[in-house]
Scaffold this active site. Sequence first.
Site, PDB file in Angstrom:
ATOM      1  N   SER A 577       2.367 -12.431   1.332  1.00 56.25           N
ATOM      2  CA  SER A 577       3.784 -12.242   1.102  1.00 56.25           C
ATOM      3  C   SER A 577       4.631 -12.602   2.476  1.00 56.25           C
ATOM      4  O   SER A 577       4.047 -12.515   3.702  1.00 56.25           O
ATOM      5  CB  SER A 577       3.747 -10.517   1.060  1.00 56.25           C
ATOM      6  OG  SER A 577       5.107 -10.245   1.013  1.00 56.25           O
ATOM      7  N   TYR A 590       1.874  -1.782   3.943  1.00 61.49           N
ATOM      8  CA  TYR A 590       2.044  -3.127   2.816  1.00 61.49           C
ATOM      9  C   TYR A 590       2.089  -4.369   3.732  1.00 61.49           C
ATOM     10  O   TYR A 590       1.319  -5.086   3.793  1.00 61.49           O
ATOM     11  CB  TYR A 590       3.161  -2.829   1.953  1.00 61.49           C
ATOM     12  CG  TYR A 590       3.155  -4.086   1.065  1.00 61.49           C
ATOM     13  CD1 TYR A 590       2.219  -4.330   0.073  1.00 61.49           C
ATOM     14  CD2 TYR A 590       4.205  -5.192   1.305  1.00 61.49           C
ATOM     15  CE1 TYR A 590       2.493  -5.729  -0.633  1.00 61.49           C
ATOM     16  CE2 TYR A 590       4.403  -6.310   0.635  1.00 61.49           C
ATOM     17  CZ  TYR A 590       3.724  -6.489  -0.564  1.00 61.49           C
ATOM     18  OH  TYR A 590       3.518  -7.707  -1.369  1.00 61.49           O
TER      19      TYR A 590
END
Length: 700
Positions: A577, A590
């Site tokens: 990501s 995250y």
Amino acid sequence: MLDKRSGSRLANLWDDAKAEGMSGPELLVYRSNTLGSDKRVTNYGGGNTSSKVWQKDPLTGEDVEVLWVKGSGGDSASIKLDGFATLYMDKLRALKGLYRGVDHEDEMVGYLPHCTFNLNPRAASIDTPLHAFVPKACVDHMHPDAIIAIAAAKDSKAITKEVFGEAIGWLPWKRPGFELGLWLEKFCRENPDAKGVVLESHGLFTWGDTPKECYETTISVINQAIDWFERKSQGKAIFGGEVVKSLDAPARRAIAAKLMPRIRGLISEKSHKLGHFDDQPAVLEFVNSKDLRPLAALGTSCPDHFLRTKIRPLVIEFDPAKPDVDAVIARLADDIAAYRVGYQAYYDSCKHPDSPAIRDPNAVVYLMPGVGMFTFAGDKATARISGEFYVNAINVMRGASTVSSYVGLPAQEAFDIEYWQLEEAKLQRLPKPKALAGQIALVTGGAGGIGRATASRLLREGACVVLADIDEAALAGAHEELSRAYGKDFVRPVRIDVTSEDQVATGFAETAVQFGGIDILVSNAGLASSAPIEETTLALWNKNMDILSTGYFLVSREAFRLFRAQKIGGNVVFVASKNGLAASPNAAAYCTAKAAEIHLARCLALEGAEAQIRVNVVNPDAVLRGSKIWSGEWKEQRAAAYKMSTDDLEEHYRSRSMLKRSVFPEDIAEAIYFFASDMSAKSTGNIVNVDAGNAQSFTR
Ligand code: NAD
């Protein structure tokens, strides 16, 4: 004895109500589909059917006799009107005037296109003269196991007479072509009451004046053979009797999972192969039998069988009573090399000055006592079908060897078919393989937005794909959608939780059994979470770490193990990501887990390079469409973090990007495909951001 396990007698499936009102060609399609629907009548793609139909000539308007005959390729079970070649009968008959004799019969194939009726583009097959010259309106040429068992018996002619009397004749082995067509015609003229003929080492021809009569003759002739075999083989030992016992089903699969990647590695030097495992009762009965080795060594008989299965299989020596798989693995390279030497010797001793060059010398069929059969080919469907053909061959050997002695086709005859110029021309006409043909990919999170788009992209390039996901309902949906689009052979679902060491191991083992190994891992399963650090619970932190960081570790480790067993390189793509490079507000768990993924990829790139294992990363950002992440609370949390409504998020991300463009799952899939393919053969340890431009995540 023929295999009773698949049911014994064939049913007469002809339905007058269905056939009512059909045209001649439509009746031919109906007859072909009905015959082909039972693999005991004919093997996949094997055999052909024809009808001679009177039609108006599109040029002259006159009534002309047209031969409708199954064209080159295709399968009787699914053939439609466009699968048939159409040829003028008067022109076909006129070819006899051009025939220069058996030494020149191959040149007759070149004349067939000149006989085409109505500009039909379907190529006529080499069996066309066999149908044309039988002076009957309807002709079936089938490859029923029960008849080939007679055709491949040592005293095939006498058995044919014993079973059928005068009704069915017998012709010695002759390669299909113009000459065999003339033989059939002569037989019919001399035996006007015969209903068909057994072709030695090949199959059955039957005929009739109407489609129904022809169909019913075919079915009843096969049933007569089945009956006869059952009577004759009562009380007799099959294949000399059982000498070893099968392992139980889970043990058989575990051995397949261990061996298939190793076999695959040893035979995929030039082009990657796909595997298929079959341990059905008919296979186990054969591999566990006393006569396994002598019968396997004789090779298959029907040309269709050995074109698909090679002249003979490779028997892997193994004693299921004292199972030592490591010893098998230690010997495997030598066994496979010995098979190649044998194949080269067969080629050298049978080749002609103008024979095509030797093809892949590796075995297609691998038989293992107590375990079953592995088959390998350039694509999954061919690997599966080759296995089906060998089961046909087993059925034939069972029948022939129980009532008589089984005879394979002489090596020279087999070679002359295998390396026939016409066969070679067919191979040369095949389309160029797709970029990922022969490749096996496992996509974690394969039922999610990016995972499904990735699977689709890889499938489009010819890869076989295992969809691995924890969400069973989504997995079933993705499997259904993708197998409908790309074919059942190409896609398999496997339910795994990437945080479970056991489930990951099981999922990869299943991949090895389903396809033979693995080439590409796309580690993509994921989630998203959002919370300020003070409110980040340990459970939330651990969840991110478990799925993203530990999950990526577990699947990579298992993929590396398989890559190393195969020794033909490998390819890992992590879907990380933007947040793994750039900090984001209220998403520490995250972001940190995604950063761990990226660093893990670098470490693995370093470790894998010497084994040609590449590891690269694709970083998506803000892929809202199709993503389950963006349908849950993450969406609301992100909207809250940016103080806007959820409806405005997509526009927010678009306008925030440097290129002012939205990012879709297909965009991520394209970058994954780039890393998964040879387009990026010289890249490892790299990162590609697919985020429409974000200065914060520039790599440095
Ligand atoms: P998605 O939710 O549509 O797909 C993720 C899939 O992973 C789901 O099908 C889910 O069932 C599966 N999964 C979750 N936990 C699993 C587990 N323990 N074991 C096996 N499967 C599990 O989301 P997506 O947008 O397709 O995301 C795919 C990847 O892309 C994720 O790693 C995500 O972090 C990353 N990513 C997505 C975006 C985005 O904007 N969509 C942005 C950056 C990174």
